[in-house]
Design an enzyme around this catalytic site. Structure first.
Site, mmCIF file in Angstrom:
data_model
loop_
_atom_site.group_PDB
_atom_site.id
_atom_site.type_symbol
_atom_site.label_atom_id
_atom_site.label_comp_id
_atom_site.label_asym_id
_atom_site.label_seq_id
_atom_site.Cartn_x
_atom_site.Cartn_y
_atom_site.Cartn_z
ATOM 1 N N SER A 97 9.215 -80.529 -7.958
ATOM 2 C CA SER A 97 9.366 -79.245 -7.275
ATOM 3 C C SER A 97 9.309 -79.436 -5.764
ATOM 4 C CB SER A 97 8.298 -78.274 -7.782
ATOM 5 O OG SER A 97 8.582 -76.951 -7.391
ATOM 6 N N ASN A 121 12.626 -81.432 -11.437
ATOM 7 C CA ASN A 121 12.678 -79.990 -11.203
ATOM 8 C C ASN A 121 12.855 -79.687 -9.717
ATOM 9 O OD1 ASN A 121 10.635 -80.577 -13.602
ATOM 10 N ND2 ASN A 121 11.737 -78.677 -14.057
ATOM 11 N N HIS A 242 9.905 -75.505 -16.088
ATOM 12 C CA HIS A 242 9.585 -76.113 -14.802
ATOM 13 C C HIS A 242 8.519 -77.197 -14.873
ATOM 14 C CE1 HIS A 242 9.967 -76.146 -10.465
ATOM 15 N NE2 HIS A 242 8.653 -76.063 -10.324
#
Length: 267
Positions: A97, A121, A242
């Site tokens: 992320s 992700n 996620h």
């Protein structure tokens, strides 16, 4: 499922990290609101063959805060300083992320430090609607309106196998310093376009992985990044969102094992 406490040490500029194992170094960088524990299944898997370095981002876990007026490149600089202090480059770098954005920035800014690159992700080329939504969330968080239930709903499905991972993630989110969370989220919201058009500069073996059902770090984004990288490969984990490193650890670890086994290009 997993341990939730890692033994950390301060290494540079207030940065805290968990170091385990020996061998080729592998740096793991988590996302906004999380801690090194987000990588627990990967630490457990790879510490037998690699020197695993899982960091807490500034203001997260046991790392000292960073200045409030920072942008994504400041986090990239922070990671670069950490690597240089440890003296372990070039090394394999995996980010999740926001950690993926930091890892990408490292590969662009300091390619000599990055042996292999894995973005889990990661976000890339958000459309206008998605960009507006994430910036709106960043503004709300900066005003103190923090909602952790929203991320949990986006990040996890209803599968029974997600329960323990969701509980661990909720625990990490609930313990993050609110100011550090706001600073990091704002940098994340505004930093995704900084490295557009530069992925083609990355020469090292690169992996772009996400969950098939991740609405914000979508499969299309990972496919786009893989297609633009010189030596990029894409991996989509079906049935996951996620927090795929926690909800599908075996599949993720298999993909990372293959990535770590790829030959480096000799220039």
């Amino acid at each position: 499922m997993m341990s939730t406490i890692l033994q950390r040490s301060e290494v540079a500029n207030g940065a805290a990290c968990y170091v385990s194992g020996s061998g080729e170094p592998l740096l793991l960088i988590h996302g906004v609101g999380l801690r090194a524990e987000a990588w627990q299944p990967q630490i457990d898997r790879f510490k037998e063959r690699y020197s695993v370095i899982a960091v807490d981002l500034p203001g997260h876990g046991q790392s000292a805060p960073i200045d409030e007026n920072v942008t994504l490149p400041d986090y990239v600089d922070w990671a670069e300083q950490l690597i240089r202090h440890l003296g372990v480059g070039p090394l394999n770098v995996a980010g999740h992320s926001m950690g993926a954005l930091i890892a990408l920035g490292l590969a662009v800014k300091a390619p000599a430090l990055v042996r292999r690159l894995a973005l889990l992700n990661g976000v890339y080329k958000r459309d206008d609607r998605a960009s507006c939504a994430v910036r709106t969330r960043a503004e709300q968080i900066s005003r103190g309106n923090v909602d952790f239930e929203g991320p949990l709903q986006r990040w996890f499905g209803d599968q029974p196998t997600d329960k323990s991972a969701r509980a661990l993630t909720a625990k990490m989110l609930s313990s993050v310093d609110p100011k550090a969370y706001a600073v990091a989220y704002t940098a994340f919201a505004k930093g995704d376009r900084l490295y557009e058009g530069k992925i083609g500069q990355i020469q090292c073996p690169s992996l772009f992985l996400t969950g098939a059902d991740d609405p914000n770090s979508s499969p299309l984004m990972s496919k786009q990044m893989a297609s633009e990288a010189t030596d990029g490969k894409c991996c989509i984990i079906e049935g996951h969102r996620h927090m795929v490193g926690l909800t599908a650890p075996d599949a993720v670890n298999t993909a990372l094992t293959q990535w770590l086994g790829r030959k480096e290009q000799i220039s």
